[in-house]
Design a protein around this motif. Structure first.
Motif: not given
Length: 381
Positions: A244, A248, A266, A270, A304-305, A312
């Motif tokens: 992530i 980012d 997100v 996480q 998008t996560v 996931t």
């Protein structure tokens, strides 16, 4: 010694025949057919109608019954035994023509010939069926072997692709490290020496000062390019902080480079993945955003996560011109879309499922689903 062993082996094989259930059933069928051919051997046969069995004479019915052991022998033991059984059946039938009460010898002989022909046809048909069956079994075994060989080749290919990918990433890591540790440091040293030279010589001519300032800016631009190239080869943030933070960092870099609006969302709790999984997901996101910037003619993209307990999901969506994707992602290589094909190969290496949805004028959506088995729970963001 060998000649003495052969009779012993034959004597050993003989009792096996008498232990065979099919042999005794065949004997029973022949016994029943024999008794129907010679009813005088059965005391109570007179109570049956001597003239008709299912609109057939008793003799005709008895002869047809003799086809049962012939067919059974051919079906169970093969054509050779079936023909032998046919000979036995004929040997049982023929004497009855001459010792029984026969009104028409030609009809009786025609029936016997018919029985022989039917017996031969049955044997030939069963032999053909068994031959076809063996051929089908051989073809099936060959197909199974071909499938196993194909699977083995695919496994080997995936192994080689995995090794190539690992070697490629290691080479990228090495080059990025060298650029950061050597080239970038040398450029920093040159920039500082230019600053130091200008500080030690404040009375330089304006043209010389302008020349040194231009050289200083050029070195700084080169340094920025080297740092960007090093990060692009192998971002250290991916190894240090994970997926992530790496995405980012990637989003604003590519947004600035391609002049796009790129958002990052997100959802869920996480968590970390195995290093090779995070690397593959990062490369897929990176390649997708590059394709958007180069080919999609889009103005906006969203990464998008979604973290869920089971899987996931990483989704990259744009509002570009789109295209007609083929039925299979593997066919993208034929149309020249090697980047998308590489993404598919990378996804398969980690056991992920990649899907591409696109229509002309409606943009493109790339989705990667990663099962929880690839996660690395001992790490967390």
């Amino acid at each position: 010694m060998k000649t003495a062993e052969k009779p012993v082996r034959r004597r050993r094989r003989l009792p096996r025949i008498f232990l065979n259930f099919h042999f005794w059933l065949l004997v029973l069928l022949f016994t029943g057919g024999f008794l129907l051919q010679y009813p005088q051997l059965i005391p109570f046969i007179d109570i049956l109608d001597p003239d008709s069995f299912l609109s057939l004479t008793r003799h005709s019915f008895g002869r047809l019954i003799m086809l049962l052991p012939v067919t059974y022998a051919a079906l169970v033991f093969g054509m050779r035994v079936g023909l032998l059984a046919l000979l036995v059946a004929v040997a049982i039938i023929v004497p009855n023509i001459f010792i029984g009460e026969v009104t028409s010898y030609p009809d009786e002989i025609i029936e016997v010939v018919g029985i022989i022909i039917i017996g031969l046809v049955v044997n030939l048909w069963l032999e053909s069926y068994e031959t076809d069956k063996k051929h089908r079994q051989v073809a099936y075994l060959r197909l199974e072997n071909a499938q196993r060989e194909l699977q083995r080749m695919q496994q080997n290919l995936r192994f080689y692709l995995k090794q190539i990918t690992i070697a490629q990433e290691e080479e990228r890591r090495r080059i990025a490290q060298e650029l950061h540790d050597e080239t970038a440091q040398d450029l920093i040293a040159i920039s500082r020496k230019i600053d130091g030279f200008m500080s030690l010589h404040p009375a330089l001519a304006s043209s010389d000062e302008a020349y040194l300032e231009d050289m200083h800016q050029h070195v700084n631009r080169t340094l920025s390019g080297v740092r960007r190239f090093s990060q692009d080869l192998r971002p250290s943030v991916l190894d240090d902080l994970g997926l992530i933070p790496a995405i980012d960092w990637l989003v604003p870099e590519l947004a600035k480079h391609y002049k796009l609006k790129i958002g990052l969302q997100v959802n869920g709790e996480q968590r970390r993945f195995a290093p090779e999984v995070e690397l593959v997901l990062f490369r897929i996101v990176q390649e997708s955003l590059r394709n958007i910037g180069k080919h999609a003619m889009a103005s906006r993209a969203v990464v998008t996560v979604d973290f869920t307990p089971e899987i996931t999901v990483v989704t990259i969506r744009d509002n570009g011109r789109g295209f007609h994707p083929p039925d299979r992602i593997g066919d993208l290589a034929v149309s020249g879309k090697l980047g998308l094909t590489g993404m598919q190969e990378r996804a398969q290496l980690i056991g992920a499922r990649l899907a591409i949805k696109s229509n002309p004028g409606e943009g493109t959506t790339v989705t990667v689903e990663v099962p929880t088995t690839t996660e690395q729970p001992e790490h967390s963001y």
